[in-house]
Motif scaffolding. Structure first.
Motif, PDB file in Angstrom:
ATOM      1  N   LYS A  95      -5.290   0.498   9.466  1.00  0.00           N
ATOM      2  CA  LYS A  95      -4.261  -0.357  10.060  1.00  0.00           C
ATOM      3  C   LYS A  95      -2.903   0.341   9.975  1.00  0.00           C
ATOM      4  CE  LYS A  95      -6.577  -4.748   9.176  1.00  0.00           C
ATOM      5  NZ  LYS A  95      -6.467  -6.041   8.489  1.00  0.00           N
ATOM      6  N   MET A 112     -12.802   0.999   6.080  1.00  0.00           N
ATOM      7  CA  MET A 112     -11.575   0.346   6.547  1.00  0.00           C
ATOM      8  C   MET A 112     -10.482   0.541   5.502  1.00  0.00           C
ATOM      9  SD  MET A 112      -9.713  -1.497   8.456  1.00  0.00           S
ATOM     10  CE  MET A 112     -10.074  -2.834   9.505  1.00  0.00           C
ATOM     11  N   GLY A 114      -6.466  -0.924   4.908  1.00  0.00           N
ATOM     12  CA  GLY A 114      -5.520  -1.930   5.363  1.00  0.00           C
ATOM     13  C   GLY A 114      -4.127  -1.387   5.649  1.00  0.00           C
ATOM     14  N   GLU A 115      -3.204  -2.319   5.873  1.00  0.00           N
ATOM     15  CA  GLU A 115      -1.810  -1.975   6.192  1.00  0.00           C
ATOM     16  C   GLU A 115      -1.095  -1.361   4.992  1.00  0.00           C
ATOM     17  OE1 GLU A 115       0.164  -5.537   7.547  1.00  0.00           O
ATOM     18  OE2 GLU A 115      -0.413  -5.124   9.614  1.00  0.00           O
ATOM     19  N   GLY A 139      -7.872  -2.480   0.762  1.00  0.00           N
ATOM     20  CA  GLY A 139      -7.036  -3.575   1.246  1.00  0.00           C
ATOM     21  C   GLY A 139      -5.639  -3.139   1.679  1.00  0.00           C
ATOM     22  N   ASP A 140      -4.774  -4.131   1.853  1.00  0.00           N
ATOM     23  CA  ASP A 140      -3.389  -3.915   2.269  1.00  0.00           C
ATOM     24  C   ASP A 140      -2.509  -3.547   1.079  1.00  0.00           C
ATOM     25  OD1 ASP A 140      -4.127  -4.690   4.846  1.00  0.00           O
ATOM     26  OD2 ASP A 140      -3.442  -6.744   4.593  1.00  0.00           O
ATOM     27  N   ASN A 141      -1.456  -2.803   1.345  1.00  0.00           N
ATOM     28  CA  ASN A 141      -0.437  -2.464   0.347  1.00  0.00           C
ATOM     29  C   ASN A 141      -1.032  -1.755  -0.863  1.00  0.00           C
ATOM     30  OD1 ASN A 141       1.584  -3.842   1.920  1.00  0.00           O
ATOM     31  ND2 ASN A 141       0.666  -5.729   1.180  1.00  0.00           N
ATOM     32  N   SER A 155     -14.880  -2.118  -3.003  1.00  0.00           N
ATOM     33  CA  SER A 155     -13.721  -2.762  -2.385  1.00  0.00           C
ATOM     34  C   SER A 155     -12.524  -2.612  -3.308  1.00  0.00           C
ATOM     35  CB  SER A 155     -13.986  -4.245  -2.139  1.00  0.00           C
ATOM     36  OG  SER A 155     -14.975  -4.401  -1.166  1.00  0.00           O
ATOM     37  N   ASN A 158      -5.949  -6.042  -2.359  1.00  0.00           N
ATOM     38  CA  ASN A 158      -4.589  -5.923  -1.827  1.00  0.00           C
ATOM     39  C   ASN A 158      -3.597  -5.726  -2.969  1.00  0.00           C
ATOM     40  OD1 ASN A 158      -5.460  -6.485   0.860  1.00  0.00           O
ATOM     41  ND2 ASN A 158      -5.508  -8.659   0.360  1.00  0.00           N
ATOM     42  N   ASP A 174      -7.319  -7.729  -6.523  1.00  0.00           N
ATOM     43  CA  ASP A 174      -5.949  -7.764  -5.989  1.00  0.00           C
ATOM     44  C   ASP A 174      -4.919  -7.697  -7.115  1.00  0.00           C
ATOM     45  OD1 ASP A 174      -7.054  -8.222  -3.480  1.00  0.00           O
ATOM     46  OD2 ASP A 174      -6.549 -10.348  -3.423  1.00  0.00           O
TER      47      ASP A 174
END
Length: 193
Positions: A95, A112, A114-115, A139-141, A155, A158, A174
């Protein structure tokens, strides 16, 4: 190539790149804005000027930009790139907001990402047992230090920081900071910007 001459020639190509690749591409816009936010000391400039600054002064951004647009045109490499031993598999979905600091010796093969993914040199993200169905999801960040290994069908949550030299082979929740070999949670419930 002398910087002034390179900049003059590059401006023409940057306009073309902006017009044909950036204007309608939300992921590229996110990449540009996030990289500029991470790197630039001045603010409030147009998206075009942000792209110009990043392509001229940050060859690691140029590497990611040309990976993103899937371009191997030789002239881009002469004007904007340095030789990096960095490979990002085309099958990896990333992303917007990817940032690379010194992407030497890096291989990225994930399902994948993330951002707002930030990584440094010596990163290995890959499959387990040479099986491309066993890839990490990130994940993101997420910010990754130098010389980190992330392997297998795991996994990473975030808002995670992974310390330099870590080996990650198990899921990461997370909002944590992890480090070590194997990676362990050092701090929980972290607010990561």
């Amino acid at each position: 190539m002398k910087l002034k001459f390179r900049v003059a020639i590059a401006k023409i190509f940057i306009y073309y790149l902006f017009k044909f690749y950036v204007i309608d591409n939300a992921i590229l816009i996110k990449d540009i804005q996030y990289n500029f936010k991470q790197r630039a000391t001045f603010k409030n400039v147009s998206l075009f000027k942000q792209l110009h600054h990043l392509l001229i002064y940050y060859p690691e951004f140029a590497f990611l930009f040309f990976w993103r647009i899937n371009s191997n045109f030789f002239l881009w490499k002469v004007l904007f790139l340095k030789q990096y031993s960095c490979k990002i598999f085309k099958s990896t979905k990333i992303k917007g907001g990817i940032v690379a600091y010194h992407p030497f010796g890096t291989v990225i093969n994930a399902k994948m990402i993330g951002e707002n993914f930030i990584f440094r040199n010596g990163l290995t993200i890959g499959n387990k047992g040479n099986n491309n169905s066993l890839l990490p999801i990130i994940g993101d960040n997420v910010e990754v230090g130098a010389n980190v290994v992330i392997i297998g069908p795991i996994s990473i949550g975030n808002n995670v920081i992974i310390g330099a030299g870590s080996v990650v082979v198990k899921d990461i929740p997370d909002n944590v900071i992890v480090a070590g070999n194997p990676a362990k949670v050092l701090k929980q419930n972290c607010e990561i910007n």
